[in-house]
Structures are given as structure tokens and as C-alpha cells.
Write a protein that holds these residues in place. Structure first.
Motif: not given
Lengths: 534, 534
Positions: B11, B15, B24, B26-31, B37, B269, B479, B497-499
Motif C-alpha cells: 500500500r 502511494l 504521498s 502524510a496521510v492521516l486516518h480520521a474516520a 478538520t 486517487a 515539512f 507539497s504532500m504530492h
């Protein structure tokens, strides 16, 4: 009631309904026989040998793609052709609507109200060309038709279903990410064991299988789905860390029939990428044929009688209230079979019997002019949104991003009952219905739509239907019969193909007939030549 | 060795690697936190207030997309700008190669040998724009850049893997139909039971689940996969019944890492449809900026010293062997961080320390001119073929079908070791390798390729790398530090940037800096104005 989102599609329905209300059912399974079949997948373009000084006349009934193809090829080989067309226009179901065009729907005649601008057009009939449809692409190439990519699948479009999520539209991106995620979890957790039981999987195979499940669902290392960037971020992602969106329960997602229907639409052979379409409108193909043709095309001529003669065909048609009869060596006829069967003729009864059993699709398309390309503000460029309402689909233009206005497809309904509901409405009612239903997908839809056209193909003059609908049984018992000539008369058109509703079928049906005519001419020529020598 | 087809992607690798050798991560999981946010997903375009009579000068280091964006916005607000660019050209990693262009790769300088023709161009850097990259699309819209659809996914392209099927290329269409078919079978047979155990599924949910499995795999009524028209027909299908192709065993299919890798590439994405690209080449965006800009752009100027001053920044650069020093109120710097850290300066040590830890991607692209568009004879228009060889991908032009010639992407390698293997070759050796490897996908490849360009970005002059590579740890700790100004100096570019590797990151990094400058200017103006009133 029978909208794809109201009841999941079966495999057969996928083939039959999604493939343009046509039947694609004559499918043989020959896994064991592979290599024994000989029909080439890709037909070579027909190449008729030039006629050697003889005069041969061909009457072509109908100026759709099959008729134009036939005329183009016959002309080049020196045949003398004439096209008799019932309607006021050429192109048949290749119909691109622009400012001022007359839409000859019985009971709902319209003049296209779109502004006059090159980007404001609507392909009310054929709209896309799969990249493996090499016959129609052969003519795009030969005749110099510029193509653009077309896409059925845009993750930024919406799926909306009254049955789930309070009827709120959901980005396809989010829907698919979550479905894949949770299905991937199930695969990784359970199907692996089953696979070992079911399949000759060794440990390495199982590892690969788990890798597939992880990649399919975007699972974490512990084989769980905890959301994915594939759904798009809830926030951030570029100059701030991306926040993963919350997920939706699989059972809820599956409650929308998107999961068993439209989510797999772009897997259908003829709907899968790459798809293309002529820049500026599908009828550029028709115009390209016309630029080449010298064949006389008589518009507004309705055929009233077809007589097979010992050495040819005689066709009578009505023009401006008078009957005219013409005789020719051959007749290529792409009039819809259900209309041919009602024309006086001496065509064989068995031939007509098949025609009478051949169904015809019902299909409604609505085009809407938007005064602003509001979808671009929602990051949508091209593609299809799906809804369980009668409109079924909204298409966004694949072309001319950033222009001031644009033409949306506001409805595409191929289920007969749905199309009949649209047909029962006045034109303004249809537009109002399309706007009202579209509002569930785009809340401010109404404020952007300024005009529209509606086409119910089952009521279009001189057609009364969309693609032919072959039952599986009729395809087995009647297709070859209609494909064969009756005397010197050939029925052609996409109706005489395994994929009605596609231009590929129209072209290939013409090629099939032309190849047969050439074979017969060669025999005749030989006899004649032998005669001369004798 | 680390090609995606040699080892399945995790995975994270998906990315990190597939997203253009950039991180890419810096992915937060915030379900659980959704709704708390505030960062908007879609940035509003920066709108600087016009300067009120004051003279403010900005030095911009680097004429890539971030620098051009900054100059464009600052100019409009009345700031006085100057761009200092080290190379002989503007655009940075937006580099479209055409006849005669100079490719300034250290050790492998080239003049682009393509024929001079509008359709013969190669996007050696940025090549696609996802439809949700609204910032770069804002400029396409504002500056009048025509877009075309671009596609990563074409079912008619090939997957080729030495490990399976004797190394023979297989149409993606066939591969995917069979994988889906057999996975669908497993789902229907076994995962359902597991789902009941795992999920709160009732009988209706289970029915929907089975419907999904059937549609996913194109299963027959008895939940078996017996081949599918999705794979394309073995023969027939238009004027004769379609014959379903034989299927391949799932274990064999999974043996190719296509199943756990590239098959899901277009789910990422930023790689999912809709994708777009400027008609005629990505550098039309650069040209569109240049048409608007009056800012002076000094090419061939290498920065040698950056000094933060109490109220501004002084930058020294070398031009034609002479040092020049310029002073400005602010400096926006998009020089790659790993080069900035080697430039003499008084930038804070902590700032430089982060730069020194920031990695840089290695990436090779090869463009090949074909004298015939042979791929169109294989029904390929646009899309990507995948191979486990170093070239990794072959891209077919999405544009200008039917032209006499075309430019293929003959290699796209973002794995550092692979890119280094290309970098170690002479240019002719790279082209020869690309042709030799491509021949496994297209048997007659060699006879069609007449010239080529190769770009190893890690050796491109004044860049020495592709996108920045942030480790997850550094992204968390460094960052924000690099994103904040050091005095009046701002580091910008897609590196911030994050990408990294996407123009969206470049634009948004510039907007981020400009918004901060405006905030400071507003404060300064207020102070100043207060001073005047006192």
C-alpha cells in the motif's frame, strides 16, 4: 421499475440492456475448442474489385451508416448507386443535434434550441466508438475524421440512489474505494482458505492471492480496510497532510444496486476504455462520407413496394405524393426490419416471418444546455453520473472544458418501460422531469439549465425504435436467414449484426453483403466471359 | 530488481512509488474525527490585494510552475518581480520535447531528433492532470489552455511478464476479465459465508453481495466463471456469433504481479479518471503563463549565495562568469532543496538540516518516434502497456489518431535502481534497450522506431532529481518547518507539497507562500499606516 439501479443486472441483462438496448446474446463458449474457429476477430476492410466496363446498378434503401458505407465502396468499384431515404436527413441513428436542427419525433417535433456554437452539440444517437470497432474506425481513418478520447468512467461523478444514504449523491470515487476496501478484506480473510480448498494453490500462490486482495482493497498490513486516499481526502492532501475520509458500511453500499450494476459498466467489452468519438460530433463521420460520395441521395422518399425480379429488384417509393419505381441489379436495404415487414413486397414469407419477430429497442435521450459548466466546479470533466431515477445517467461533455456553456446528457433510458414513460410526456414535461431528477444529483441543477432537446427513438419518424432486439432463440434460428440475400435483395444495417446499436455492426453488415455481391458478380462475370469466348 | 512487476507493491509503495517517485505518505486516518478538520479540500485561488502605491520587490528563484505561478499572481497585485533561472529554459519539470530541443542531461546531452510536426511531441516530465487538481486547472482555465482527456487505462493494451505465459504479452482486457471472473467465483462461493460471520449481513444483504460477485466477475447463474465477452471474443461477435475466449488459471494470472500492482494503478486517487492534459503538450501551460507575464526572466543564472537580511533577502548569482547581487523584500525559492542546501547562505541551520535529509526521486523517461502508428492496427489508441522489464511502461499517444507518425513513451522507470541502470548507459544504449525490451510487447517494435530521446531526471542539469522524496518521519517532523518562511525567504515548489511531482503541489505551495506574504504585508502596512498617523 426496471431501471438498472432498481434491480441488479444479471449477466444477460448487462449484455442485453447496457449494450444499447440491443441484443448481444449470440455468445458461444468454446474454451475447449479454442483454435478451431476461423472467423477473424478483426475484419479486413472490404475491397471490391473494379467493375470491368459493365454497368451495374444498386439501390440502397436508407442513408444511415450501412447505406453510406455500401454506397462509398460500390462507387469506388464503379457500381452505379442511388440512395432512397425516407426522412429529411442522412445519418439515421447517427444524429448530432445543433442549433436549429429539426427533430422529427412523431407527436413531439422540435427545433433544437441550443445556442449556435461549435461546442454546443448533442449526440442523440451513437455517441462513442470502442477502440476495437475497427471497421468504423477504418472509415474514420480513411475519410479523415478527427477523434477524441471519450470516457464512461470518471471517479469524480456521482452515484445517487434513493434507497441509500438518504438519497444523497456520493462520488463514485468514495463508493468504489469503500466497496473495494471491504470486499478486499473479505477476500483476504476468508476466500483464501476457500481458494486452497477449491484451487490448486500452493503457499506462494496464496501469498500472491493475499497481495491481490490488499492491492484490490488498499488494505493495511494487517489486512484491514481503514479508508483510502482513493476515495479522495476529507481535507488536506497538498499543502497539509491528507485526512482519510470515513468509510461507509458494506451492507449499505451494497443496498444501492450500483454495486451490482453500473460499477461494472465500463467492464463490458464495448463500454471499456479506450473509447473515442469524433471531435465536434458523431455526424462528422456522416459528413465525411458525404464529402466523398457522388451517389445521388433522394431524401423524403418512402418505400412502398419491393419486388424481387428474376435478375434484380424493383423498388417503388413515394415522393411528394407521387409514386416512382426504380429497377436495379441489387437492392441493399437498411430500413428497420419491423418497417420492412409492413411494406408491400414479394419477399419470401419465411424472411418476413423473421422480421416480424425481431424486436426493436426503446430508448430516450435528453440533451440539456447549461449556461454555466457548473460540473467543472465540482471537478467533473467528462464521464457519467448514475441515478436510480428514470433519467438513469447524466453525461458531462468530454470536450471543450472551460467554455462558457455546455451540453449535458440529462437522461439516457434504455429500459422500454422507462423510455415509454418519457414518450408519454410532452417535450416540456420531459425536460422538466430531467431537471427535477437531476436535482437529486446536482442540487442547483435547475438554475443552470436553459434549454433542452428530447428524443424518444421509439417514436422517431421512419425508425420507430432504436437497435434491433434479437431474442437468443431468434438469433440462433433467424439471424443467418436474414443475413442471407433474398434473391438480389440484402437486408443490412446494425440490425443485421450481433451488436445492434453500434456503427460497427452497420459497417460490417454492409461489408458482408458487398462481399457476397462481389462473389456473385465474379461468378456472373466468368459465365459471361465464357459466353463471349464460346 | 524492484520493478513493480517483480515484487508486488505494498500500500505504501503504491502511494510512494507509483505517485511519481514522490512521497504521498502524510496521510492521516480520521474516520472517527471526521468533521473536526477544517482545511478545505479544494483551495480557493489565491487573490492578492493590489499593493497600494508601495514598491515591493520579489526575487523568484526558478522558473518552474511554482515560480511562474508566484510571478503571475504578484505581478497582478503590483509587486515587482524578477525570476532567476539556472537553466537555459523555463518550465522546470514541465518539459515537452519537440524537434530540435536541447536536453541538458549531464553526460548525455541530446538534441531532440523528432521530426518537426505538431503531433510529434513528448512530455518528458509532467504528463497528466487529475481532474481534482483544481489549482493547476484554475490556471488552465484562466490562461486559456485547451485540454484533452488522457487515460492511464486501456483494456486493449498489454501486460507482459517474463514469469508467466512464456513471457508472452496478454491483453489487459483478457487478464482482467479472468482475474475478476475467478475472484468473483471465490467471493460468491466462500466469502459470503465469511461475510455473514464477519458483518451484520441479513439475507437480503447476502443476496446483494452475491449480485455484486456475479457482476464483478461476469458469472453465470450457477456462480461459475466460464469466460466472458469482457475479454474480447476469440472470433466473431459482429456478423457471426461471438466465441468466448478460453480462460487462464487464476494461480497463473496471480503469478504476474500485475494482479497486485498495475491492475490497480488507475485506482490511485491521482491516477484515476478523469485525467487531462493540454492539447499539443504540457508546456502549453508554461507558454500560457509567459504570454501574460511581464516579469523579467533571467536564464542561465546560477544562484551562489542567499543572505537573509533584516528586512529582505539578498541573492547572488553567476551569469556569464560574473557575479551579480540583487536585493528584494522577499525571495521565493523553488530550487530543489538538495541543491539549496549546497548554496552558500545564512539560512537557519535547522532549515538546512531538513533540506539535507530530503530525498530526491530518480526517474527515467524515454520517448520514441515511430514511423508508423502500428499500435492502431492492434486496436490501441491511448493508454499504457505494462511489463516487468526495466522500461516498465509503454504509453501510446492519446491524441492525433491516424497521423502518419507518432511518439511513444518507451520507458517510464521510477524505481531508483532501474533509473540508475538507464543513467549508466549512453543515450544510444538506452534507446536500444528500450527497443529490445519493447519487442517483448510488440514483436515488430524495432522496425517502426526511428529515433528517440532519453531523460534521466537524476542527471538533468540544475535539477539532479525528480520529485522530492519525504520519508514519513521527515514529513511529520520537517515539512511544516520548510513550509514556514525563514525570514523573508520561502521555499516553494512541488517539493513543498504532500504530492511531489505534481503541478498541483507546485501551484499550491506558491499560493501558500503568497498568502503568508500578503498576511505579513497587511500587518506591515497597518504598522506603517499607524506610524504615519502618529
Amino acid at each position: 421499475m426496471n431501471n438498472y439501479l432498481k434491480a441488479p443486472l444479471t449477466r444477460r441483462q448487462c449484455l442485453n440492456l447496457l449494450a444499447k438496448a440491443g441484443g448481444s446474446s449470440a455468445v458461444l463458449h468454446a474454451a475447449g475448442l479454442f483454435g478451431l474457429t476461423t472467423t477473424p476477430l478483426k475484419a479486413s476492410p472490404v475491397t471490391l474489385k473494379p467493375l470491368a466496363g459493365q454497368q451495374r446498378k444498386i439501390l440502397i434503401l436508407g442513408a444511415g451508416i450501412s447505406g453510406l458505407t455500401a454506397a462509398y465502396e460500390l462507387e469506388r468499384a464503379g457500381y452505379s448507386c442511388r440512395i432512397i431515404e425516407a426522412s429529411h436527413r442522412v445519418g439515421g441513428r447517427v444524429m448530432t443535434l445543433r442549433h436549429g436542427d429539426f427533430i422529427d419525433e412523431l407527436g413531439a417535433p422540435q427545433i433544437c434550441p441550443f445556442d449556435a456554437a461549435p461546442n454546443l452539440y448533442f449526440n442523440a444517437g451513437a455517441a462513442r466508438i470502442p477502440a476495437h470497432h475497427s471497421a468504423i474506425l477504418h472509415y474514420c481513418r480513411t475519410l479523415g475524421v478527427d477523434l477524441q478520447l471519450f470516457s464512461n468512467h470518471n471517479k469524480n461523478c456521482y452515484t445517487q440512489d434513493d434507497a441509500v444514504f438518504g438519497g444523497k449523491p456520493l462520488r463514485i470515487r468514495e463508493y468504489e474505494a469503500d466497496v473495494r476496501g471491504f470486499i478486499g478484506e473479505l477476500l483476504a480473510k476468508s476466500a483464501g482458505a476457500a481458494a486452497t480448498a477449491e484451487l490448486p494453490f500452493n503457499a506462494e500462490d496464496m501469498e500472491k492471492f493475499i497481495d491481490f486482495a490488499k492491492a484490490y482493497g488498499d488494505l493495511t498490513a494487517d489486512l484491514r480496510y481503514r479508508g483510502s486516499e482513493r476515495a479522495g481526502y476529507a481535507s488536506g492532501g497538498i499543502t497539509a497532510p491528507g485526512v482519510i475520509k470515513p468509510t461507509r458500511p458494506l451492507a449499505d453500499l451494497l443496498r444501492s444496486n450500483f454495486a451490482a450494476g453500473a460499477m461494472h459498466f465500463a467492464e463490458i467489452a464495448d463500454q471499456a476504455p479506450a473509447l473515442m468519438t469524433p471531435a465536434g460530433g458523431m455526424d462528422n463521420i456522416v459528413q465525411a462520407f458525404l464529402r466523398q460520395l457522388t451517389t445521388d441521395i433522394q431524401l423524403n422518399c418512402q418505400v412502398t413496394n419491393i419486388q424481387l425480379l428474376p435478375q434484380g429488384v424493383a423498388v417503388t417509393y413515394l415522393r411528394q405524393g407521387e409514386h416512382h419505381t426504380e429497377q436495379a441489379d441489387y437492392c441493399l436495404n437498411c430500413i428497420p426490419a419491423q418497417l420492412v415487414s409492413g411494406i408491400e413486397s414479394n419477399l419470401p414469407a419465411t424472411y418476413l416471418a423473421v422480421m416480424r419477430r425481431l424486436g426493436r429497442g426503446k430508448l430516450t435521450k435528453i440533451g440539456l444546455q447549461a449556461k454555466q459548466r457548473f460540473w467543472e466546479q465540482e471537478d467533473i470533466y467528462s464521464g457519467i453520473s448514475w441515478t436510480n431515477q428514470d433519467i438513469t445517467q447524466i453525461w458531462y461533455p468530454h470536450h471543450d472544458a472551460f467554455k462558457a456553456k455546455g451540453i449535458l446528457l440529462g437522461a439516457y433510458s434504455w429500459v422500454p418501460e422507462i423510455s415509454d414513460r418519457f414518450a408519454a410526456m410532452t417535450h416540456p414535461q420531459r425536460i422538466a422531469a430531467a431537471i427535477a431528477q437531476g436535482t437529486k444529483v446536482h442540487a442547483n441543477y435547475a438554475q443552470y439549465i436553459e434549454s433542452g432537446v428530447s428524443v424518444c427513438w421509439q417514436r422517431m419518424n421512419h425508425m420507430l425504435g432504436c437497435g434491433a432486439v434479437w431474442s437468443e432463440e431468434l438469433q440462433k434460428t433467424g439471424f443467418a436467414q436474414l443475413q442471407a440475400p433474398a434473391g438480389n435483395h440484402y437486408l443490412i444495417g446494425d440490425q443485421l449484426s450481433m451488436h445492434p446499436g453500434w456503427q460497427e455492426g452497420a459497417v460490417r453488415s454492409a461489408w458482408h453483403a458487398l462481399a457476397d455481391i462481389e462473389r456473385r458478380e465474379a461468378t456472373r462475370g466468368k459465365k459471361h466471359s465464357t459466353g463471349v469466348m464460346a
